[in-house]
Design a protein around this motif. Structure first.
Motif, mmCIF file in Angstrom:
data_model
loop_
_atom_site.group_PDB
_atom_site.id
_atom_site.type_symbol
_atom_site.label_atom_id
_atom_site.label_comp_id
_atom_site.label_asym_id
_atom_site.label_seq_id
_atom_site.Cartn_x
_atom_site.Cartn_y
_atom_site.Cartn_z
ATOM 1 N N GLU A 166 0.802 -1.217 0.000
ATOM 2 C CA GLU A 166 0.000 0.000 0.000
ATOM 3 C C GLU A 166 0.847 1.286 0.000
ATOM 4 O O GLU A 166 0.471 2.282 -0.633
ATOM 5 C CB GLU A 166 -0.932 0.007 1.224
ATOM 6 C CG GLU A 166 -2.017 -1.062 1.182
ATOM 7 C CD GLU A 166 -3.051 -0.802 0.103
ATOM 8 O OE1 GLU A 166 -3.255 0.362 -0.294
ATOM 9 O OE2 GLU A 166 -3.660 -1.776 -0.373
ATOM 10 N N SER A 167 1.946 1.302 0.784
ATOM 11 C CA SER A 167 2.696 2.581 0.929
ATOM 12 C C SER A 167 4.202 2.440 0.834
ATOM 13 O O SER A 167 4.915 3.445 0.959
ATOM 14 C CB SER A 167 2.346 3.210 2.271
ATOM 15 O OG SER A 167 2.836 2.387 3.325
ATOM 16 N N ASN A 175 -2.672 8.923 -1.458
ATOM 17 C CA ASN A 175 -3.108 8.559 -2.800
ATOM 18 C C ASN A 175 -3.987 9.668 -3.357
ATOM 19 O O ASN A 175 -5.088 9.894 -2.855
ATOM 20 C CB ASN A 175 -3.875 7.240 -2.763
ATOM 21 C CG ASN A 175 -4.194 6.698 -4.128
ATOM 22 O OD1 ASN A 175 -4.449 7.460 -5.064
ATOM 23 N ND2 ASN A 175 -4.208 5.378 -4.243
ATOM 24 N N SER A 187 -6.855 8.217 0.366
ATOM 25 C CA SER A 187 -6.296 7.260 1.318
ATOM 26 C C SER A 187 -4.967 7.787 1.832
ATOM 27 O O SER A 187 -4.161 8.341 1.064
ATOM 28 C CB SER A 187 -6.097 5.902 0.639
ATOM 29 O OG SER A 187 -7.334 5.430 0.124
ATOM 30 N N LYS A 188 -4.703 7.535 3.144
ATOM 31 C CA LYS A 188 -3.496 8.103 3.748
ATOM 32 C C LYS A 188 -2.795 7.080 4.656
ATOM 33 O O LYS A 188 -3.416 6.167 5.207
ATOM 34 C CB LYS A 188 -3.856 9.333 4.573
ATOM 35 C CG LYS A 188 -4.513 10.457 3.768
ATOM 36 C CD LYS A 188 -4.906 11.622 4.667
ATOM 37 C CE LYS A 188 -5.560 12.746 3.871
ATOM 38 N NZ LYS A 188 -5.942 13.896 4.723
ATOM 39 N N GLN A 192 -2.949 3.090 3.950
ATOM 40 C CA GLN A 192 -3.829 3.817 3.044
ATOM 41 C C GLN A 192 -5.301 3.730 3.476
ATOM 42 O O GLN A 192 -6.158 3.126 2.815
ATOM 43 C CB GLN A 192 -3.664 3.301 1.619
ATOM 44 C CG GLN A 192 -2.310 3.621 1.007
ATOM 45 C CD GLN A 192 -2.137 5.113 0.784
ATOM 46 O OE1 GLN A 192 -2.719 5.681 -0.149
ATOM 47 N NE2 GLN A 192 -1.345 5.760 1.629
#
Length: 238
Positions: A166-167, A175, A187-188, A192
């Motif tokens: 994801e990251s 994102n 998303s963070k 995310q």
């Protein structure tokens, strides 16, 4: 000697010396009268025998029975008193044992409570002293400890695998191109997570900052546990 003097002396002399004789004469006269009153053909009989008292019938057996009855009553009363005393003693001993058992149980419960509290304090101290490195490994391990307290399933490998996908391990990743970004809720963080999901599945004791590594991981794992059973079951976008 003058006559009047003689008469006084004679009268005094009779009074002193002849009273008994005169009484005897009077008695003899009465006896004579009594004898003359008895008919000539009757016979008289004088007896010196004393009147005999009437015989009283009694039974030794009755006296024995009375004594036995009294003895039995006394023995019964004594036995009853002994039984009452024994019962009181037994009741007192039972009450003392019950009280001792209650006190022992209370002390045992207090000791167990104190031991539990001591263990809890020791665990908290250990947690306070426990430190995690400020890197991906440390973030995952700290998140796993928080998840364990709250019963959230997940493994080190499952979490790390999804973070890398994801990251790439960047806690500040965001994102800006997927559908969530188009809808204004990008998303963070490491896993995310969109802000509404982070807020809903936030785990107490962690930061409310979505970019905080531990808070992001635990919230994402909490959500994945509800939706997929565990983060270990996630292999793609979720």
């Amino acid at each position: 000697m003058p006559k009047n003097i003689f008469s006084r002396v004679q009268s005094r002399s009779l009074t002193r010396h002849h009273k008994i004789a005169m009484a005897g004469v009077a008695t003899l006269g009465a006896v004579a009268i009594g004898v003359s009153a008895v008919p000539s053909g009757a016979s008289t009989k004088t007896t010196t025998e004393a009147a005999q008292p009437a015989a009283v019938a009694y039974s030794n057996q009755q006296i024995k029975d009375v004594k036995a009855s009294v003895t039995d009553q006394m023995a019964g009363a004594s036995l009853k008193a002994e039984q009452i005393a024994a019962k009181k003693k037994a009741d007192a001993e039972a009450a003392a044992k019950k009280k001792a058992a209650a006190e022992a149980a209370k002390k045992k419960a207090e000791a167990a409570r104190e031991a539990k509290e001591a263990a809890s304090r020791a665990a908290k101290r250990a947690e306070a002293k426990k430190s995690y490195p400020n890197n991906l490994d440390g973030w995952i391990r700290e998140s796993l400890d928080v998840m364990k307290k709250h019963g959230i399933p997940g493994s080190y490998d499952g979490i790390k695998r999804n973070i890398i996908r994801e990251s790439s391990g960047n806690p500040k990743a965001i994102n800006n191109w997927d559908i969530n970004a188009i809808n204004g809720i990008p998303s963070k963080g490491l896993l995310q997570v969109i802000p509404p999901t982070f807020k809903h599945w936030h785990v107490p004791g962690t930061s409310w900052d979505i970019y905080d590594p531990v808070a992001n991981i635990t919230a994402a794992c909490n959500y994945a546990a509800d939706k997929y059973g565990s983060m270990d079951n996630v292999d793609s976008a979720y």
